[in-house]
Design an enzyme around this catalytic site. Structure first.
Site, PDB file in Angstrom:
ATOM      1  N   CYS A 209     -12.720   0.078   9.136  1.00 26.66           N
ATOM      2  CA  CYS A 209     -11.984  -0.426   7.972  1.00 26.66           C
ATOM      3  C   CYS A 209     -12.211   0.479   6.760  1.00 26.66           C
ATOM      4  CB  CYS A 209     -12.452  -1.830   7.609  1.00 26.66           C
ATOM      5  SG  CYS A 209     -12.434  -3.000   8.982  1.00 26.66           S
TER       6      CYS A 209
ATOM      7  N   CYS B 172       0.824  -1.217   0.000  1.00 27.97           N
ATOM      8  CA  CYS B 172       0.000   0.000   0.000  1.00 27.97           C
ATOM      9  C   CYS B 172       0.854   1.261   0.000  1.00 27.97           C
ATOM     10  CB  CYS B 172      -0.927   0.004   1.211  1.00 27.97           C
ATOM     11  SG  CYS B 172      -1.798  -1.545   1.429  1.00 27.97           S
TER      12      CYS B 172
ATOM     13  N   HIS C  25      -9.185   3.739  -0.601  1.00 27.84           N
ATOM     14  CA  HIS C  25      -7.835   3.159  -0.570  1.00 27.84           C
ATOM     15  C   HIS C  25      -7.598   2.263  -1.783  1.00 27.84           C
ATOM     16  CE1 HIS C  25      -4.082   1.714   0.784  1.00 27.84           C
ATOM     17  NE2 HIS C  25      -4.472   0.713   1.530  1.00 27.84           N
TER      18      HIS C  25
ATOM     19  N   LYS D 271     -10.170   6.052   5.071  1.00 27.66           N
ATOM     20  CA  LYS D 271     -11.469   5.613   5.571  1.00 27.66           C
ATOM     21  C   LYS D 271     -12.613   6.160   4.731  1.00 27.66           C
ATOM     22  CE  LYS D 271     -14.340   3.649   8.236  1.00 27.66           C
ATOM     23  NZ  LYS D 271     -15.127   3.420   7.011  1.00 27.66           N
TER      24      LYS D 271
END
Lengths: 390, 266
Positions: free
Chosen positions: A208, A85, A335, A331
């Site tokens: 998440c 990431c 992502h 959030k």
């Protein structure tokens, strides 16, 4: 040594895209080129670094060549950068180093990921490919589980509680509400975030980040070129990076990320500043506990007081001590793994130039930070930016 | 342990007799012993041998399929047709005997298991055997090379420092092989993943089990590790509590069942 500036930055909306890899890259790069104040021709680019995990394996080899040929950057050296990431955070660092070394004057750093065009089964195989496959995945862990272990241990060692994570979730959704590029633009109440569906105990759905499609592109230039192309550069004041054991079980502590601490120390040192000088920070909140730990590791809160920091609202835009994730963070903004790092830099570029929606603007911001983490903390890059060269 | 003592052992029922040992699954359906969600003849055999090994040294043993030869070897037991110890599987029941002379028997009742759960789990395992990875996976070669560490806590040492899982370091950091570690430790953290949050390798069985639980454990000899909790374990993990370990099935892929140590809550 030459100073490096960001002279342009753009992105796609993060979320579910009808566009494929080539279309998303074209859109974000076109937006980045358009953001440059002066006349700019893509043939002026000397080199390009594109971060991507190549999620799903659709175009896992030579990704960068495929993408740049569609955006006018013909025949230049290009490569895909992979650090989970943190891929495009490291792509940006590579671009910065290319200019610092004197080998290039104008360099593109970007990132891209297409995550939502896979069957659910294939997607499940790819989620968690950046953890320790042999020892963590075989024990049933993907990243929600890994970060859940960190969260429960942090609760145990420092007395933080799940409501602290709820505060982070609510703040980031509030910050992202007016962000036109955000994946989830939804006002989330404290009570709703408290009662989310359990994903990996103690982390709920509201702890998440979503899986997103998206691309982001940043144009860097050496000082002598930057001054010709813009009157409003954003200067790179420091670039730090670090790494750590891939597996949690090999680390001395699972409630802090050594890679973040190393990266931050290096970036602050280069910039000649400390955490108290930062006005806004885009931090890697893949899970709310990741933001809580980042506020400690980056020096905004004392060790063990990340929960208190969140509880007291010290990361709220224009209210707290420093605006943490004014974009909405991973959030809310989303992502798209490889695109996240340079996506953070797009936000910082616009914030420091006063170009975001007025409701989202961090007032009087002159110094900003980006923090991009790979996986559960095996890799990390931290960059510090300023309106002025110090 | 004295002869004819019958105990709960690693989630199974075991009885040591004069000539050997009988070990059975603790689960039954209509009076017949059946395997739990992650157990089979191999896990039962390893469990029985570990119990016997507390009293007598066993390294060579005679056994046949369906006991997995690789798992036995990884746990330190060699197959030997001439060995004095022999494992005999009762293929009509989840039961084996391990003895030196004659097959020993022992009648004991198991806990009645939900028949639907039993059927669903067996179907899931069968389907999982045909699963092919579409992304990250542990190859058969990696699985086999890590077997003795994964199933027997084989470790390394560097001076006073115990290392597990094994490392491949260089120069003066190169560790030497060390004895297997004790199969015990303390919980430092834990999580329960919902069925949707579990890796795809567990996607067929996690919904049946209502999710999968993982513990982060500091082993008594120093190193840490993450481990699944045995699938038929009840109870909630607690930080600071002790765990022990037993070999169980982990998942199946590419036609191969992968085994490893799972945590048993004390």
């Amino acid at each position: 040594m030459v100073d490096v500036a960001v002279i342009g930055a753009g992105q796609t909306k993060f979320g579910n895209h009808a566009l494929g890899l080539k279309g998303m890259w074209a859109e974000s790069t076109e937006n980045a080129f358009a953001s440059i104040d002066g006349d700019f021709d893509p043939s002026m680019v000397d080199e390009a670094f594109i971060g991507s995990i190549a999620f799903g394996g659709g175009q896992i080899g030579n990704t960068a060549a495929l993408l740049t040929e569609h955006t006018g950057m013909d025949n230049i050296p290009v490569r895909r950068v992979e650090n989970a990431c943190a891929s495009s955070g490291f792509a940006f660092r590579d671009a910065w180093m290319a200019i610092k070394s004197g080998q290039a004057d104008i360099v593109v750093a970007g990132g891209i990921e297409k995550m939502n065009d896979l069957t659910p089964e294939r997607k499940r195989f790819w989620l968690g490919v950046s953890g320790d496959t042999e020892w963590e995945r075989l024990a049933g862990l993907t990243f929600p589980g890994t970060y859940a272990l960190m969260a429960r241990r942090h609760f145990h060692e420092y007395g933080s509680v799940h409501d602290d994570l709820v505060n982070i979730s609510v703040k980031n959704h509030m910050h992202g509400l007016d962000n036109e590029f955000a994946h989830i633009r939804k006002d989330v109440s404290f009570e709703k975030a408290q009662s989310g569906f359990m994903v990996a105990d103690p982390l709920t759905l509201y702890d998440c980040c979503p899986t997103s499609d998206g691309a982001s592109t940043v144009i860097l230039a050496a000082d002598h070129v930057a001054k010709k192309l813009t009157d409003d550069p954003v200067w790179v004041l420091g670039s730090g990076a670090g790494s750590d054991h891939l597996a949690l079980h090999d680390r001395p502590s699972i409630t802090q990320l050594i890679a973040t601490q190393r990266a931050a120390m290096s970036a602050y040192d280069q910039a000649g500043i400390s955490a108290k000088d930062i006005d806004l920070a885009e931090v890697h909140d893949c899970f709310t506990i990741a933001e809580l730990m980042a506020t400690e590791d980056l020096g905004f809160a004392n060790r063990g007081e990340g929960g208190l920091f969140a509880r007291e609202g010290r990361g709220r835009r224009n209210e707290g001590q420093v605006a943490i994730n004014p974009s909405g963070g991973l959030k809310s903004k989303g992502h798209p793994l490889g695109a996240t790092g340079t996506g953070q830099i797009v936000e910082v570029f616009k914030q420091l130039r006063g170009e975001v929606e007025s409701s989202r603007q961090v007032r009087d911001a002159t110094t900003a930070l980006t923090h991009n983490v790979g996986g559960s903390g095996a890799t990390c890059s931290v960059h510090v930016f300023g309106r002025d060269l110090k | 342990m004295s002869s004819n003592q019958c105990i709960d052992w690693q989630g199974n029922l075991a009885c040591i007799q004069q000539s050997g040992l009988v070990i059975k699954s603790r689960h039954s359906i209509r009076g017949k012993h059946v395997f739990g969600p992650d157990s089979d003849y191999t896990t039962l055999a390893i469990s029985g041998l570990e119990l016997l090994s507390e009293e007598t040294e066993i390294s060579n043993i005679k056994f046949e399929e369906p006991i997995d030869l690789f798992v036995m070897q990884a746990c330190g037991y060699s197959h030997d047709e001439e060995a004095v110890w022999e494992i005999v599987c009762d293929l009509d029941s989840a039961s084996i005997s391990i003895s030196k002379s004659e097959i020993v028997s022992w009648e004991v009742s198991g806990n009645e298991m939900d028949e639907e759960l039993f059927t669903q789990m067996n179907d899931a395992w069968e389907e999982e055997m045909t699963a092919v990875s579409q992304g990250a996976f542990v190859s058969e070669q990696s699985y086999r090379s890590g077997g003795p560490s994964r199933m027997n806590f084989n470790s390394q040492s560097l001076g006073e420092i115990r290392i597990w899982p094994p490392r491949e370091m260089i120069g003066d950091q190169r560790p030497s092989d060390a004895a297997p570690m004790k199969k015990s430790g303390k919980i430092e953290s834990w999580t329960k993943l919902s069925a949707g949050g579990a890796p795809s390798e567990f996607s067929l069985r996690a919904p049946i089990l209502g999710g999968i639980s993982t513990v982060f454990v500091r082993l008594d000899e120093g190193p840490c590790g993450v481990f699944l909790i045995a699938d038929d374990e009840d109870g909630k993990p607690v930080i600071g509590n002790s765990v022990t370990f037993a070999v169980r099935r982990i998942y199946a892929q590419d036609g191969l069942i992968r085994y490893g140590l799972k945590a048993l809550l004390s």
